[in-house]
Design a protein around this motif. Structure first.
Motif, PDB file in Angstrom:
ATOM      1  N   GLN A 148       0.815  -1.215   0.000  1.00 30.71           N
ATOM      2  CA  GLN A 148       0.000   0.000   0.000  1.00 30.71           C
ATOM      3  C   GLN A 148       0.848   1.264   0.000  1.00 30.71           C
ATOM      4  O   GLN A 148       0.453   2.271  -0.553  1.00 30.71           O
ATOM      5  CB  GLN A 148      -0.938  -0.017   1.199  1.00 30.71           C
ATOM      6  CG  GLN A 148      -1.963  -1.115   1.065  1.00 30.71           C
ATOM      7  CD  GLN A 148      -3.287  -0.726   1.651  1.00 30.71           C
ATOM      8  OE1 GLN A 148      -3.436   0.314   2.244  1.00 30.71           O
ATOM      9  NE2 GLN A 148      -4.267  -1.593   1.469  1.00 30.71           N
ATOM     10  N   ARG A 191       0.326   4.117  -6.223  1.00 30.63           N
ATOM     11  CA  ARG A 191       0.013   5.453  -6.701  1.00 30.63           C
ATOM     12  C   ARG A 191      -1.487   5.666  -6.559  1.00 30.63           C
ATOM     13  O   ARG A 191      -2.275   4.747  -6.732  1.00 30.63           O
ATOM     14  CB  ARG A 191       0.425   5.567  -8.159  1.00 30.63           C
ATOM     15  CG  ARG A 191       0.052   6.883  -8.774  1.00 30.63           C
ATOM     16  CD  ARG A 191       0.566   7.012 -10.179  1.00 30.63           C
ATOM     17  NE  ARG A 191      -0.001   8.208 -10.761  1.00 30.63           N
ATOM     18  CZ  ARG A 191       0.184   8.565 -12.011  1.00 30.63           C
ATOM     19  NH1 ARG A 191       0.902   7.815 -12.801  1.00 30.63           N
ATOM     20  NH2 ARG A 191      -0.369   9.665 -12.471  1.00 30.63           N
ATOM     21  N   THR A 192      -1.879   6.868  -6.251  1.00 29.94           N
ATOM     22  CA  THR A 192      -3.285   7.224  -6.184  1.00 29.94           C
ATOM     23  C   THR A 192      -3.634   7.991  -7.457  1.00 29.94           C
ATOM     24  O   THR A 192      -2.980   8.976  -7.791  1.00 29.94           O
ATOM     25  CB  THR A 192      -3.598   8.075  -4.939  1.00 29.94           C
ATOM     26  OG1 THR A 192      -3.218   7.323  -3.790  1.00 29.94           O
ATOM     27  CG2 THR A 192      -5.063   8.418  -4.864  1.00 29.94           C
ATOM     28  N   THR A 207      -6.548   9.993  -9.853  1.00 32.27           N
ATOM     29  CA  THR A 207      -7.862  10.624  -9.961  1.00 32.27           C
ATOM     30  C   THR A 207      -8.509  10.032 -11.225  1.00 32.27           C
ATOM     31  O   THR A 207      -7.823   9.436 -12.065  1.00 32.27           O
ATOM     32  CB  THR A 207      -7.753  12.149 -10.125  1.00 32.27           C
ATOM     33  OG1 THR A 207      -7.083  12.438 -11.362  1.00 32.27           O
ATOM     34  CG2 THR A 207      -6.994  12.790  -8.951  1.00 32.27           C
ATOM     35  N   GLY A 259     -12.156   0.462  -6.960  1.00 33.20           N
ATOM     36  CA  GLY A 259     -11.168   1.364  -6.385  1.00 33.20           C
ATOM     37  C   GLY A 259      -9.723   0.967  -6.619  1.00 33.20           C
ATOM     38  O   GLY A 259      -8.811   1.665  -6.184  1.00 33.20           O
ATOM     39  N   ARG A 316      -4.460   2.927  -6.831  1.00 34.34           N
ATOM     40  CA  ARG A 316      -5.833   3.018  -6.337  1.00 34.34           C
ATOM     41  C   ARG A 316      -6.453   4.304  -6.880  1.00 34.34           C
ATOM     42  O   ARG A 316      -5.766   5.251  -7.185  1.00 34.34           O
ATOM     43  CB  ARG A 316      -5.862   3.080  -4.818  1.00 34.34           C
ATOM     44  CG  ARG A 316      -5.307   1.865  -4.145  1.00 34.34           C
ATOM     45  CD  ARG A 316      -5.611   1.880  -2.633  1.00 34.34           C
ATOM     46  NE  ARG A 316      -5.714   0.525  -2.142  1.00 34.34           N
ATOM     47  CZ  ARG A 316      -6.780  -0.261  -2.244  1.00 34.34           C
ATOM     48  NH1 ARG A 316      -7.865   0.184  -2.787  1.00 34.34           N
ATOM     49  NH2 ARG A 316      -6.774  -1.470  -1.766  1.00 34.34           N
ATOM     50  N   GLY A 333      -8.367   7.620  -6.166  1.00 32.21           N
ATOM     51  CA  GLY A 333      -8.435   8.491  -4.981  1.00 32.21           C
ATOM     52  C   GLY A 333      -9.643   9.367  -4.953  1.00 32.21           C
ATOM     53  O   GLY A 333     -10.464   9.456  -5.769  1.00 32.21           O
TER      54      GLY A 333
END
Length: 174
Positions: free
Chosen positions: A96, A100-101, A103, A124, A172, A174
């Motif tokens: 985790q 990278r998150t 959009t 997600g 994931r 975000g």
């Protein structure tokens, strides 16, 4: 997970790939791709045949069969038959802290076009489908990479989380 379940998942994956390749062949306007697609179909059918033979032997024995090394149809090595690849191990998810998150806007740039990788999101989690045969040309049955397909996955592949387990996780939403 039992070995039989892994083989079942691999067979389902191969059948899905073969169906996609058959569909692609039926709509193909550029014949330069035809040999590559036919080779993928040949490879998938060869592997399906090997796995079905393996399952038959397993069913007739008192203990499960586990190959020590990848199966080769042609042990003499005269080059007339292709080597069947082993079952691909499932990718290890990223930790985790390394994820990278993304959009939705960032995800939309990963369409597999202009040298970019092809990513999709489900529940997600962002998956890399760049080298996945079911996502040839960064499309999958009319869906294009770069989007969140949580609802579509649930409606078409309910209970088939094993499909996602074969894909590399890149981050994931975000």
């Amino acid at each position: 997970m039992r070995n039989i379940e892994i083989i079942r998942m691999q067979l389902n994956f191969l059948v899905t790939q073969a169906r996609q390749d058959i569909y692609t062949l039926s709509t193909l306007s550029d014949n330069s791709m035809k040999p590559q697609i036919l080779q993928r179909l040949w490879d998938a059918l060869s592997t399906i045949h090997f796995l079905s033979e393996w399952l038959a032997k397993d069913a007739n024995s008192n203990h499960p069969i586990l190959p020590a090394q990848p199966y080769t149809q042609n042990p003499t090595g005269n080059g007339n038959q292709a080597q069947i690849p082993p079952i691909t191990p499932l990718p290890t998810p990223m930790s985790q802290s390394n994820q990278r998150t993304f959009t939705i806007e960032e995800l939309s740039t990963f369409t597999g076009k202009n040298g970019r990788p092809a990513y999709v999101a489900v529940n997600g989690i962002v998956y890399d489908v760049t080298n996945n045969r079911a996502w040839a040309a960064a499309t999958h049955f009319g869906l294009i990479a770069g989007k969140d397909y949580t609802k579509e996955f649930a409606s078409c592949h309910a209970g088939q989380q094993s499909i996602l387990a074969t894909l590399p996780i890149v981050g994931r939403l975000g």
